[in-house]
Design a protein around this motif. Structure first.
Motif, PDB file in Angstrom:
ATOM      1  N   ALA A 234       0.836  -1.209   0.000  1.00  0.00           N
ATOM      2  CA  ALA A 234       0.000   0.000   0.000  1.00  0.00           C
ATOM      3  C   ALA A 234       0.868   1.256   0.000  1.00  0.00           C
ATOM      4  N   VAL A 235       1.955   1.253   0.764  1.00  0.00           N
ATOM      5  CA  VAL A 235       2.889   2.391   0.723  1.00  0.00           C
ATOM      6  C   VAL A 235       3.422   2.527  -0.701  1.00  0.00           C
TER       7      VAL A 235
ATOM      8  N   ALA B 275       5.576  10.689   0.964  1.00  0.00           N
ATOM      9  CA  ALA B 275       7.026  10.445   0.881  1.00  0.00           C
ATOM     10  C   ALA B 275       7.527  10.580  -0.555  1.00  0.00           C
ATOM     11  N   ALA B 276       6.620  10.555  -1.517  1.00  0.00           N
ATOM     12  CA  ALA B 276       6.985  10.803  -2.915  1.00  0.00           C
ATOM     13  C   ALA B 276       6.823  12.286  -3.261  1.00  0.00           C
ATOM     14  N   GLY B 277       6.464  13.093  -2.291  1.00  0.00           N
ATOM     15  CA  GLY B 277       6.314  14.530  -2.523  1.00  0.00           C
ATOM     16  C   GLY B 277       4.920  14.935  -2.945  1.00  0.00           C
ATOM     17  N   GLY B 278       3.945  14.056  -2.766  1.00  0.00           N
ATOM     18  CA  GLY B 278       2.566  14.356  -3.152  1.00  0.00           C
ATOM     19  C   GLY B 278       1.716  14.794  -1.966  1.00  0.00           C
TER      20      GLY B 278
ATOM     21  N   ALA C 200      -1.431   3.771   4.729  1.00  0.00           N
ATOM     22  CA  ALA C 200      -0.134   3.399   4.136  1.00  0.00           C
ATOM     23  C   ALA C 200       0.020   4.041   2.760  1.00  0.00           C
ATOM     24  N   THR C 201      -1.053   4.069   1.981  1.00  0.00           N
ATOM     25  CA  THR C 201      -0.997   4.663   0.637  1.00  0.00           C
ATOM     26  C   THR C 201      -0.741   6.164   0.741  1.00  0.00           C
TER      27      THR C 201
ATOM     28  N   ARG D 121      11.777  14.149  -0.077  1.00  0.00           N
ATOM     29  CA  ARG D 121      11.049  13.070  -0.725  1.00  0.00           C
ATOM     30  C   ARG D 121      12.065  12.010  -1.116  1.00  0.00           C
ATOM     31  N   LEU D 122      11.604  10.794  -1.273  1.00  0.00           N
ATOM     32  CA  LEU D 122      12.507   9.727  -1.710  1.00  0.00           C
ATOM     33  C   LEU D 122      12.495   9.661  -3.221  1.00  0.00           C
ATOM     34  N   HIS D 123      13.701   9.593  -3.802  1.00  0.00           N
ATOM     35  CA  HIS D 123      13.818   9.534  -5.255  1.00  0.00           C
ATOM     36  C   HIS D 123      15.157   8.885  -5.604  1.00  0.00           C
TER      37      HIS D 123
ATOM     38  N   ILE E 170       0.842   7.598   3.143  1.00  0.00           N
ATOM     39  CA  ILE E 170       2.240   7.700   3.588  1.00  0.00           C
ATOM     40  C   ILE E 170       3.180   7.658   2.382  1.00  0.00           C
ATOM     41  N   GLY E 171       2.971   6.681   1.500  1.00  0.00           N
ATOM     42  CA  GLY E 171       3.809   6.567   0.301  1.00  0.00           C
ATOM     43  C   GLY E 171       3.674   7.796  -0.580  1.00  0.00           C
ATOM     44  N   ALA E 172       2.450   8.302  -0.719  1.00  0.00           N
ATOM     45  CA  ALA E 172       2.206   9.460  -1.580  1.00  0.00           C
ATOM     46  C   ALA E 172       2.958  10.690  -1.066  1.00  0.00           C
TER      47      ALA E 172
ATOM     48  N   PHE F  19      14.554   6.060   4.612  1.00  0.00           N
ATOM     49  CA  PHE F  19      13.566   6.653   5.524  1.00  0.00           C
ATOM     50  C   PHE F  19      13.219   5.602   6.566  1.00  0.00           C
TER      51      PHE F  19
ATOM     52  N   LEU G 142       5.092  13.188   8.028  1.00  0.00           N
ATOM     53  CA  LEU G 142       4.521  13.194   6.694  1.00  0.00           C
ATOM     54  C   LEU G 142       3.221  13.993   6.722  1.00  0.00           C
TER      55      LEU G 142
END
Lengths: 301, 380
Positions: free
Chosen positions: A79-80, B75-78, B68-69, B203-205, B71-73, B212, B104
């Motif tokens: 999901a992350v 951490a991607a800068g969104g 979780a989604t 952000r992670l790239h 969180i990922g968004a 992280f 975040l």
């Protein structure tokens, strides 16, 4: 297929997991990570749940993986990764989001999350490195532990192991492959194919990753134990595209039981099977037969 | 500002929240259905399907994955949004802490609902109170207009580099979520001017490999938590500044951290949150008419907790009644516990009495509050 010389050159110019990381001697997953990252051409962003990789990456400056890593909650990685993939789809499509998870995080605690991301066909490569127990916490039984294997929470069980690859094929996942750290060229090719040919879809690769520490195997035999897993028929090497299985060149001949090597000789190399009871050995054989029946049933014409 | 023509609609709380989110235009919306917050997910999904909203709507398989989604968004800068309630918030809990401790910034609308067992779909605050230590800001709103305004403000506050942690906007289940009242919209231009595009601190790239949330030694871990505590402190001023800027531009002042309604020289204070506070305003008016001069001190920001502002206000009362809609079992209501501690910190000796009302969705009208205040002040 990539040539050995080529792979050596690629891995000399880009080292995905750097020297001095915290992997144990003979660690199978560390090899898997090296070859997988090489295939992804510095476009990978890893999402890692609790597993050995959370530890071997080390800490502080100069940590051991030469790729961005997001350490997620145990059951949360797919999901992350979905969140990352949805943002980078628009902001930078060159980024390939990869979940890098162990068997416990995949077959057990993270299974619902994996199923959800697979069903949504998220643009993710999911790698399950299978060391057949919770090795990070010291070898407790997982859903992917094979029959008869002794762990710190089981003295050998009869139940067949949970095959997440088969589950992913029946989920309708675009590309599913099995790989093995003892077959680096095959592993590299499958990662590359997943990355280049099936971009935009959910892809699942299960890598057999021997764990000398957990399996009570001499660390110098990591490759040997991995190779025999294929040669005994225990670990079929295949790719499935849209549910149709094609056996990989390097393991194809073991479809024929006559060509397979002795299961007992392979088990003898592994302390976890040292005192395997006859009924567990029989369960293990049945598990192997069952997995080949599935393969045959789903083989492309 | 009087020249700007703004649209006014009759909206439920859920509609007010989704209207604000549509104007905020998150990159990713990940929501799992749960009563009474489901309408928020439905309306946003429909807006995405209709092409009115250019967000990625992720139809996740659980609340744990919804967070979780997000969180990922981030951490991607969104920019990310989710909505949930009750059991859903508890199922999210592990990742709620991950987002808070992981710094975040995002916004989650939480439609307050009691926790099972016994099943109750109606309001109390046990769900968000269980998350008070997760490193999130918490706003509790008293009506649908404030819900709309606060979602917009919360993004601006959360994404401020002096703050940089996520916020919950809590609204009472059914009392607000399913009850319509007039809500005035900001124009799209106003929202975009008020909340500039998200400018992530990190952000992670692949261009800059870093990790992280890797293993952290105690000194590193402590430094991160101290930083979060300091950011919570800094957020108090940002919340107040944003409230003032909003009031100046759009004419609505929600008080910032706390809102006081009633006579300046009130002898009795009612300290509470959310719709109970709006109900208490009516009760206070009535009590004042009857000769018991009463005002309402509403806590709008429970995290960060406005201890100093509360103590200062309560010091003006002879007696203050704290009404909680949740309980810390084995102790007392959370607002009472924390307010009591703030009074001690600032040497305020006003008599403070705690009471619990309206859990499990029990309907509380102003008459109930009047009766409770009379009983408690009589005993005191």
């Amino acid at each position: 297929m990539v040539k050995l010389k080529e792979l050596i050159e690629i891995e000399a110019t880009y080292v995905g997991n750097m020297k001095g990381n915290l992997a144990c001697a003979g660690c199978g997953l560390n090899l898997a990570l090296r070859h997988a990252l090489a295939a992804l051409d510095q476009h990978a962003l890893l999402v890692v749940p609790a597993c050995c990789t959370s530890v071997i990456q080390g800490f502080g400056e100069g940590y051991g993986i030469n790729a961005p890593v997001f350490n997620s909650a145990f059951a949360a990685s797919p999901a992350v990764a979905s969140g990352f993939a949805r943002v980078y789809k628009k902001k930078d499509p060159s980024v390939q989001v990869v979940v890098w998870a162990g068997d416990g995080g995949t077959a057990d605690i993270g299974l619902a999350t994996l199923s959800g991301a697979a069903e949504r066909d998220e643009d993710i490569i999911y790698v399950m490195y299978n060391n057949e127990a919770y090795q990070n916490t010291g070898d407790q039984k997982s859903g992917a532990t094979p029959p008869g294997a002794v762990t710190t929470t089981s003295s050998g069980e009869k139940r067949p192991s949970k095959s997440v690859s088969r589950l992913m094929i029946t989920h309708g996942v675009k590309y599913v492959a099995t790989a093995n750290t003892a077959y680096p060229l095959d592993l590299y090719d499958k990662m590359k194919r997943a990355y280049e040919e099936f971009r935009g879809h959910f892809r699942f690769i299960e890598i057999y990753a021997p764990c000398p520490a957990g399996w009570n195997v001499d660390p110098r035999y990591t490759a040997k134990v991995g190779k025999l897993a294929v040669e005994t028929g225990y670990w079929p090497l295949y790719e499935a595209v849209d549910g149709k299985i094609t056996l990989s060149r390097q393991g194809r001949r073991f479809l024929d039981p006559e060509k397979r090597k002795s299961l007992e000789d392979w088990l003898a190399l592994q302390g976890r099977f040292k005192k395997i009871k006859p009924e567990f050995l029989e369960a293990l054989r049945q598990d192997i037969d069952h997995s080949w029946e599935f393969v045959k049933k789903h083989m492309a014409e | 500002m009087a020249t700007t023509q703004r649209q006014i609609d009759l909206l439920t709380g859920n509609e007010a929240v989704s209207a604000a989110v549509k104007q905020i235009r998150p990159d990713v919306i990940a929501v799992y259905p749960i009563t009474p917050s489901t309408h928020i997910a439905e309306m946003l999904a429909q807006a995405v399907d209709a092409g009115e909203l250019d967000s990625e709507f992720v139809k996740v398989e659980s609340e744990h994955s919804a967070m979780a989604t997000c969180i990922g968004a981030v951490a991607a800068g969104g920019r990310a949004f989710t909505a949930t309630a009750s059991q859903g918030l508890l199922y999210m809990a592990e990742n709620i802490f991950w987002a808070g401790y992981g710094r975040l910034p995002m916004v989650a609308a939480v439609v307050n609902r009691a926790l099972a067992p016994g099943w109750s779909i109606w309001v109390d605050h046990q769900d968000t109170m269980a998350m008070r230590d997760a490193g999130w800001g918490q706003f509790y709103v008293k009506n649908n207009q404030e819900a709309y305004d606060t979602v917009i403000q919360a993004y601006k506050i959360a994404e401020d580099h002096n703050v940089y942690f996520p916020f919950m906007v809590a609204l009472d289940g059914f009392v607000l979520s399913h009850t319509a009242s007039p809500v005035e919209f900001l124009t799209q231009e106003e929202v975009e001017e008020f909340v500039p595009p998200f400018n992530p601190l990190f952000r992670l790239h692949p261009s800059e490999p870093m990790s992280f949330g890797a293993i952290s030694k105690p000194d590193e871990y402590i430094a991160m938590r101290e930083d979060l505590m300091k950011s919570m402190e800094r957020a108090k001023k940002v919340i107040q500044d944003v409230n003032i800027e909003f009031a100046k531009k759009f004419g609505r002042d929600w008080g910032g951290l706390i809102e006081v309604v009633g006579p300046e020289d009130a002898e009795i204070g009612i300290v509470t949150m959310s719709t109970l506070a709006e109900e208490a305003e009516v009760a206070a008016e009535q009590l004042t008419k009857e000769g018991m001069s009463t005002s309402v001190t509403r806590i709008r920001s429970f995290r960060p907790f406005p201890g100093e502002e509360l103590a200062k206000q309560i010091s003006k009362y002879d007696i203050a009644i704290v009404i909680d809609r949740a309980i810390s079992f084995g102790n007392a209501g959370q607002i009472y516990i924390e307010t009591n501690s703030a009074l001690r910190d600032y040497d305020v000796d006003t008599k403070l009495i705690g009471t619990v009302m309206g859990i499990g969705g029990q309907d509380i009208a102003y008459g109930d509050i009047i009766e409770r205040v009379k009983n408690l002040t009589k005993k005191a």
